[in-house]
Scaffold this motif. Sequence first.
Motif, mmCIF file in Angstrom:
data_model
loop_
_atom_site.group_PDB
_atom_site.id
_atom_site.type_symbol
_atom_site.label_atom_id
_atom_site.label_comp_id
_atom_site.label_asym_id
_atom_site.label_seq_id
_atom_site.Cartn_x
_atom_site.Cartn_y
_atom_site.Cartn_z
ATOM 1 N N PHE A 182 61.698 40.792 32.283
ATOM 2 C CA PHE A 182 62.275 40.460 31.164
ATOM 3 C C PHE A 182 63.467 41.587 30.668
ATOM 4 O O PHE A 182 63.694 42.050 32.148
ATOM 5 N N LYS A 183 63.860 41.452 29.264
ATOM 6 C CA LYS A 183 65.945 41.981 29.200
ATOM 7 C C LYS A 183 65.400 43.190 28.504
ATOM 8 O O LYS A 183 64.430 43.183 27.577
ATOM 9 N N LYS A 184 65.602 44.539 29.548
ATOM 10 C CA LYS A 184 65.079 46.163 28.082
ATOM 11 C C LYS A 184 65.577 45.700 26.504
ATOM 12 O O LYS A 184 64.747 46.264 26.134
ATOM 13 N N SER A 185 66.751 44.841 26.337
ATOM 14 C CA SER A 185 66.784 45.705 25.858
ATOM 15 C C SER A 185 65.854 44.487 24.151
ATOM 16 O O SER A 185 66.161 45.183 22.667
ATOM 17 N N ASP A 186 65.647 43.295 24.567
ATOM 18 C CA ASP A 186 64.554 42.152 23.638
ATOM 19 C C ASP A 186 63.282 42.805 23.865
ATOM 20 O O ASP A 186 62.501 42.688 22.961
ATOM 21 N N LEU A 187 62.726 44.099 24.570
ATOM 22 C CA LEU A 187 61.859 44.835 24.398
ATOM 23 C C LEU A 187 61.199 45.395 23.056
ATOM 24 O O LEU A 187 61.602 45.836 22.552
ATOM 25 N N PRO A 188 59.947 45.454 22.644
ATOM 26 C CA PRO A 188 59.536 46.347 21.462
ATOM 27 C C PRO A 188 59.466 47.117 21.678
ATOM 28 O O PRO A 188 59.159 47.966 22.548
ATOM 29 N N GLY A 189 58.977 47.949 20.635
ATOM 30 C CA GLY A 189 58.542 49.585 20.830
ATOM 31 C C GLY A 189 57.113 49.740 20.380
ATOM 32 O O GLY A 189 55.928 48.965 21.020
ATOM 33 N N PRO A 190 56.515 50.668 20.440
ATOM 34 C CA PRO A 190 55.609 51.528 21.014
ATOM 35 C C PRO A 190 54.952 50.575 19.807
ATOM 36 O O PRO A 190 53.481 50.144 19.166
ATOM 37 N N GLY A 222 42.937 42.769 30.465
ATOM 38 C CA GLY A 222 43.817 42.426 32.124
ATOM 39 C C GLY A 222 45.186 42.386 31.244
ATOM 40 O O GLY A 222 46.222 42.292 32.259
ATOM 41 N N GLN A 223 44.999 41.312 29.960
ATOM 42 C CA GLN A 223 46.408 41.135 29.338
ATOM 43 C C GLN A 223 47.149 42.813 29.645
ATOM 44 O O GLN A 223 47.311 43.129 29.319
ATOM 45 N N VAL A 224 48.564 41.908 30.825
ATOM 46 C CA VAL A 224 50.259 43.631 30.191
ATOM 47 C C VAL A 224 50.727 43.180 28.977
ATOM 48 O O VAL A 224 51.392 41.657 29.747
ATOM 49 N N ILE A 225 51.758 44.138 28.485
ATOM 50 C CA ILE A 225 52.610 43.890 27.465
ATOM 51 C C ILE A 225 53.554 45.464 28.459
ATOM 52 O O ILE A 225 53.190 46.261 28.950
ATOM 53 N N THR A 226 54.688 44.775 27.998
ATOM 54 C CA THR A 226 55.752 46.012 28.278
ATOM 55 C C THR A 226 55.975 46.181 27.000
ATOM 56 O O THR A 226 56.456 45.773 26.105
ATOM 57 N N ILE A 227 57.074 47.577 26.887
ATOM 58 C CA ILE A 227 57.591 48.367 25.765
ATOM 59 C C ILE A 227 58.170 49.104 26.438
ATOM 60 O O ILE A 227 58.344 49.658 27.406
ATOM 61 N N ARG A 228 59.672 49.599 25.260
ATOM 62 C CA ARG A 228 60.207 50.208 25.717
ATOM 63 C C ARG A 228 59.821 51.103 24.402
ATOM 64 O O ARG A 228 59.438 51.542 23.164
ATOM 65 N N ASN A 229 59.628 53.071 24.481
ATOM 66 C CA ASN A 229 59.607 53.768 24.692
ATOM 67 C C ASN A 229 61.124 54.582 25.161
ATOM 68 O O ASN A 229 60.815 54.992 25.699
ATOM 69 N N GLY A 230 61.462 54.833 23.732
ATOM 70 C CA GLY A 230 62.767 55.739 24.181
ATOM 71 C C GLY A 230 63.922 55.042 25.190
ATOM 72 O O GLY A 230 63.736 53.995 25.943
ATOM 73 N N THR A 245 62.484 55.343 28.455
ATOM 74 C CA THR A 245 61.654 54.694 28.702
ATOM 75 C C THR A 245 61.197 52.977 29.133
ATOM 76 O O THR A 245 60.682 52.981 27.802
ATOM 77 N N VAL A 246 60.694 52.425 30.386
ATOM 78 C CA VAL A 246 59.635 50.908 30.165
ATOM 79 C C VAL A 246 58.621 51.413 30.138
ATOM 80 O O VAL A 246 58.354 51.722 31.700
#
Length: 790
Positions: free
Chosen positions: A322-330, A341-349, A351-352
Amino acid sequence: MPYKLSSSLVGHASDVRAVVSPTDSLILSASRDTTAIAWSKDSATNAFTRSDAYNAGSRYINAITYIPPGSGRPTGYVVTGGQDTVVNVFALGSPSEPEYSLLGHRDNVCALDATEDGTIVSGSWDRSARVWRNFTFDYELLGHDQAVWAVLAVGKDSFLTGSADKTIKLWESRKEVKTYRGHTDAVRGLALVPNIGFASCSNDSEIHVWTTGGDIVYTLSGHTSFVYSISVLPSGDIISGGEDRSLRVWQDGSCTQTIVHPAISVWSVSSTPNGDLVTGCSDGIVRVFSNNEQRWAPAEEIQEYEQQVAKQALPSHQVGDFKKSDLPGPEALAKPGKKSGQVITIRNGSTVEAHQWDSTENQWQKIGDVVDAIGSSRKQLHEGKEYDYVFDVDIQEGVPPLKLPYNATENPYEAAQRFLQSNDLPLSYIDQVVQFIETNTSGVTLGDSSSQYVDPYTGASRYVSSGSSTNTGSQGAVDPYTGASRYQAPAPSASVRASPAAPLSTSAAPATKIIPVTQRLTFRQANITALRGKLLQFNNDAALETSELESLETCLSSLNTAIGDSRLPPAAITPALAQTIVGILGRWPAPQRFPLLDLSRLIILFAPKSFRAPGSSTIDALLRASEWDQPWELPLAKYRETNLLLTLRSLVNSIHGASSLDDLPWAPKILQDLRARPYDSIPKALRTPIATLLLNLSCVMIERLSEEGLREDILAILSTIISNEAVDAEAGYRAAAAFGNIIYLLNLLQRSLNAAERRSAESDISKLIKRFSEERIRKLGDEILGLLRS
């Protein structure tokens, strides 16, 4: 109802590698801490408590199974297997000694299963499975090309085996009747599936459900890393656990629940008759999960567990690129997941975070903070275990590099402690080793250090300098033959003396050549307290005189001081006192000689002159006590192999204090005897000490710049080891180092091998490099080939 935490069973000190739960009120667990534990449920409190610990040795226990009560076995049996290659059978409730020890495997026992009538099937790294009936060997199942990592009893004489060669085999009695191919990596677990056939899991992250005819009914996909273990619930649902930290529940081909653990690996899963789930993990904890609300843990305990999961740090390769700048927020958490079991990554401040969809609760569950990927995405093997890094570490010029394995997700202080203890290096080096690890792994630490890691010396939640800690040498005194709760002879690791200023460096950096190796190695580790206890125990049968007991105590006390501070030689051990020990040795029965042989090993190391007094015949006495001249046909009796092992360690230690080969008059005979023995008649446990013996002799020869008439025998034995050793990399490495020393010496003396000998040596060394494919062996082999061609 969803499955939720019911109990956390804390009692193991290391990874729980196997669990079985044969009844609703009994759980059995096996651990790398060398013990198996029986956990019993209290009917009044409905809580599991530790009832007994079973221990028959001091090596990892990797497999466990259960034999129910029956004729002649009123309580049933606990069956364990592990690195000591022995299958041990304990009566449930009688943990002091195994009732049966089943010998025959030649390497780590990593899989066990049993039938209702008591038939046992075991799988091993030696590429075989064995069937044991009435607690005696019945027959061997041979056909796999690599380690047998999974076994399953299908019927009285019908068995399934899964292997690192990616295949599963069905056996009827001794006959292989079918081979199942479908996995693309090692097969790790097997389980019967009623009315269908069986299920298998693999390092390829897949679970296949098969008919016995060989058709794959369906494949369960969802794990993101190795799947180590599977089990089938009474309902027919399947559960699985693996390297992605998860326990997964599968129903009708779909994952219905994923339970993430606050650990690196879920090594083993099991199910109870009432449908509860049991896991054994790398954090040393056995956990029980239930879908019966009455058996759930208190709400605050479940909440604490979920918080532990959320605090974990995940390497980014586990959740995908993933590219950190492209991640969605909360805000992304407001949208429901598509499946359990589906896993997603988000940007919270800054922190990923990784979140997993829990379909049973209809909400996202945080499963950790994502950090940059560390190390190679491809694991490296060391002594049968996978690591992110395996460093070659140069301790001192003239000493072969040592292996330092490390996982990015473990505490560097624990890795440093393991490295120092296994190589008998001073614990004062721990900060230097930790700094080395952090420098070479970009200094990144995963996990929550305040809750996950405990200092191995002070017990503090953060590391505190161990400069004032007590000597822990006794903790490292382990042996594959004697029990951990009783006397433990020292483990087969050699002592490398390093000066305080000796630098630690990876072999990737500009490094000094390995050859010549000038540092003699020793077997130095000891547990004097346990040794004293075993000698006193055996004295109940021997009835030593008071003066002899006093001599033993003088030896032990003096050695204890020397082990704690090697600058203080045990002056109290005189030649006369050493001769007293030898006299006792000659009177004790052969099965009880090992503590005296081990005591002699220490005397030879710390007070060598005591064993080289004029007219002394102590080495001859040790050879007689170990029945050296008797045949070595395999399998040797357990006590004989132990006695021979300790005698070889004594011979290795005697070279440490020798100023010339004149101090070693026994050497020509020993070399001739070893040269005459077929290599396949030498037990694996003896091979590293033999290679160390030859390495030390080569060190003496280099120091004296003389062949001393031993060259022919030494080269012949080394050639045999190098050309035949296919399992023990350490034996191969030390033999190659000794061979390099001899070639180096011949070049110094302006002598050389003849053309035929040189061609044979080049061929043997080249094959050794290919056979083990270790960087340290490749580097050493290339250097030896250069010497041969110079």
